[in-house]
Design an enzyme around this catalytic site. Structure first.
Site, short mmCIF file in Angstrom:
data_model
loop_
_atom_site.label_atom_id
_atom_site.label_comp_id
_atom_site.label_asym_id
_atom_site.label_seq_id
_atom_site.Cartn_x
_atom_site.Cartn_y
_atom_site.Cartn_z
N ILE A 168 0.84 -1.20 0.00
CA ILE A 168 0.00 0.00 0.00
C ILE A 168 0.87 1.25 0.00
O ILE A 168 0.63 2.19 -0.77
CB ILE A 168 -0.95 0.00 1.21
CG1 ILE A 168 -1.92 -1.19 1.12
CG2 ILE A 168 -1.74 1.30 1.27
CD1 ILE A 168 -2.78 -1.38 2.36
N CYS B 243 1.40 1.05 8.34
CA CYS B 243 2.12 -0.01 9.05
C CYS B 243 1.15 -0.85 9.86
O CYS B 243 0.04 -0.41 10.17
CB CYS B 243 3.20 0.59 9.95
SG CYS B 243 2.66 1.99 10.93
N PRO B 244 1.53 -2.07 10.21
CA PRO B 244 0.65 -2.92 11.01
C PRO B 244 0.59 -2.43 12.45
O PRO B 244 1.47 -1.67 12.91
CB PRO B 244 1.33 -4.30 10.93
CG PRO B 244 2.77 -3.98 10.69
CD PRO B 244 2.79 -2.75 9.84
N ARG C 27 -4.55 1.31 10.85
CA ARG C 27 -5.22 0.83 12.05
C ARG C 27 -5.36 2.00 13.03
O ARG C 27 -4.42 2.76 13.24
CB ARG C 27 -4.44 -0.32 12.70
CG ARG C 27 -4.46 -1.62 11.93
CD ARG C 27 -5.85 -2.25 11.92
NE ARG C 27 -5.90 -3.52 11.20
CZ ARG C 27 -6.24 -3.64 9.93
NH1 ARG C 27 -6.53 -2.56 9.21
NH2 ARG C 27 -6.29 -4.83 9.36
N ASP D 69 -9.60 6.95 8.30
CA ASP D 69 -10.61 5.98 7.86
C ASP D 69 -10.76 4.86 8.89
O ASP D 69 -11.56 3.96 8.70
CB ASP D 69 -10.17 5.38 6.52
CG ASP D 69 -11.22 4.45 5.92
OD1 ASP D 69 -12.38 4.87 5.80
OD2 ASP D 69 -10.87 3.30 5.58
N GLU E 229 -14.08 -0.05 16.54
CA GLU E 229 -14.99 0.07 15.41
C GLU E 229 -16.15 -0.90 15.55
O GLU E 229 -15.90 -2.11 15.70
CB GLU E 229 -14.24 -0.17 14.09
CG GLU E 229 -13.15 0.85 13.85
CD GLU E 229 -12.25 0.51 12.68
OE1 GLU E 229 -11.49 1.41 12.23
OE2 GLU E 229 -12.27 -0.65 12.20
N HIS F 69 -14.07 3.26 7.78
CA HIS F 69 -13.24 2.10 7.40
C HIS F 69 -13.67 1.55 6.04
O HIS F 69 -13.97 0.36 5.89
CB HIS F 69 -13.33 1.01 8.47
CG HIS F 69 -12.13 0.11 8.47
ND1 HIS F 69 -11.60 -0.42 9.62
CD2 HIS F 69 -11.34 -0.37 7.46
CE1 HIS F 69 -10.57 -1.18 9.33
NE2 HIS F 69 -10.37 -1.16 8.02
#
Length: 316
Positions: free
Chosen positions: A158, A207-208, A236, A259, A264, A283
């Site tokens: 991404i 990033c994660p 995230r 987003d 959530e 999201h």
């Protein structure tokens, strides 16, 4: 072969087809599953597909027939992978199904901020243009992207797509990642995170979420940003200390477009919901019909390869 889809609605709200999955066995597709419904629905299943429904150790203990868990997403934090491994249950995910869709959303947010499209659209529809003395009017400063610096935090599929779009806008691109990147194109440079934050006009997170990145954007890191910088998060929600960001936004030192949020759907008292200078979307960066179809195709292929005895995209 008993196959259960626990929460298929987000992936397929009705515009895609489960027919290829149905050809593989006896399939039950549930749009949503509460915590109490997971075990009753899965206890006879050989294969389970899940997106957000949690497959915990306790669930696995009560689903002794289970042989395979397919996560219809990239992140696998909804599955107790260690417990699954202990029971010889294969767990797979769906990597890289829509980097172009997420990158597109990043620039939708950036362009919304730089051009203030919805602000002026609403003003025109309220009659402000018909009442204007001049042939045009602006309600907010507009910004050209050419020559601006975008800092990309995380440079996987991404992040690389975002960089390509940024270069098409003649932006300067700097990146950071857990390890220094070499061999980059001449117009892309690697910088440590703190250096990136001080230089970038726009920061985009890719990033994660893990122990190292949890709340990586906090009071200290926010203090490094340029006045008027734009922070974009399509990764995230937990990457950002939301209270710290809300405080910074209230001081009108920066802007944000996100987003994702830490919870959530968000709690009603999430400080960002009432903050100034922020765009929030629910999201949806991943959710183009093309990206969802690709996700479904990969998830189906994961199941097919498992049934052939050659599992792919395994995480355990």
């Amino acid at each position: 072969m008993k196959i259960v889809v626990l929460d298929g609605y987000t992936l397929n709200p009705g515009d895609l087809s489960w027919s290829e999955l149905s050809a593989l066995g006896d399939v039950d597709v549930f749009e949503h599953s509460t915590v109490d419904q997971i075990v009753p629905r899965c206890h006879q299943a050989d294969i389970v597909l899940t997106n957000k429904a949690v497959i915990s150790d306790a669930v696995l203990q009560q689903c002794s027939k289970l042989k395979y868990i397919g996560v219809t997403a990239t992140g696998t934090n909804v599955v107790d992978v260690k417990a699954a491994s202990a029971r010889n249950v294969v767990v797979t995910n769906v990597p890289a199904y829509g980097p172009d869709a997420v990158a597109q959303m990043v620039f939708a947010l950036i362009l919304q901020h730089s051009q203030q499209v919805s602000l002026h659209d609403n003003a025109v529809k309220q009659g402000q243009w018909t009442q204007s003395r001049d042939f045009c009017f602006t309600l907010s400063p507009l910004m050209s992207l050419k020559g601006k610096t975008i800092g990309i935090v995380g440079f996987g599929d991404i992040g690389q797509q975002v960089a390509k779009l940024a270069l098409a806008f003649n932006m300067k691109v700097i990146i950071t990642s857990s390890r220094e990147k070499t061999g980059l194109a001449d117009n892309i440079s690697w910088q440590p995170l703190d250096s990136l934050l001080t230089q970038a006009d726009i920061i985009s997170l890719h990033c994660p979420l893990n122990e190292a990145t949890d709340k990586m954007i906090n009071t200290d890191s926010l203090s490094l940003l340029k006045k008027g910088a734009l922070l974009v998060n399509t990764a995230r929600g937990g990457l950002i200390d939301e209270g710290a960001l809300a405080q910074a936004l209230s001081q009108q030192q920066l802007f944000a477009a996100v987003d994702v949020l830490s919870t959530e759907p968000p709690d009603k008292d999430n400080p960002l919901l009432s903050a100034d200078n922020i765009i929030i979307t629910p999201h949806i960066a991943w959710a183009t019909i093309e990206a969802r179809q690709n996700l479904l195709n990969i998830a189906l292929n994961n199941v097919q390869q498992f049934l052939k005895g050659t599992p792919i995209n395994t995480v355990n």
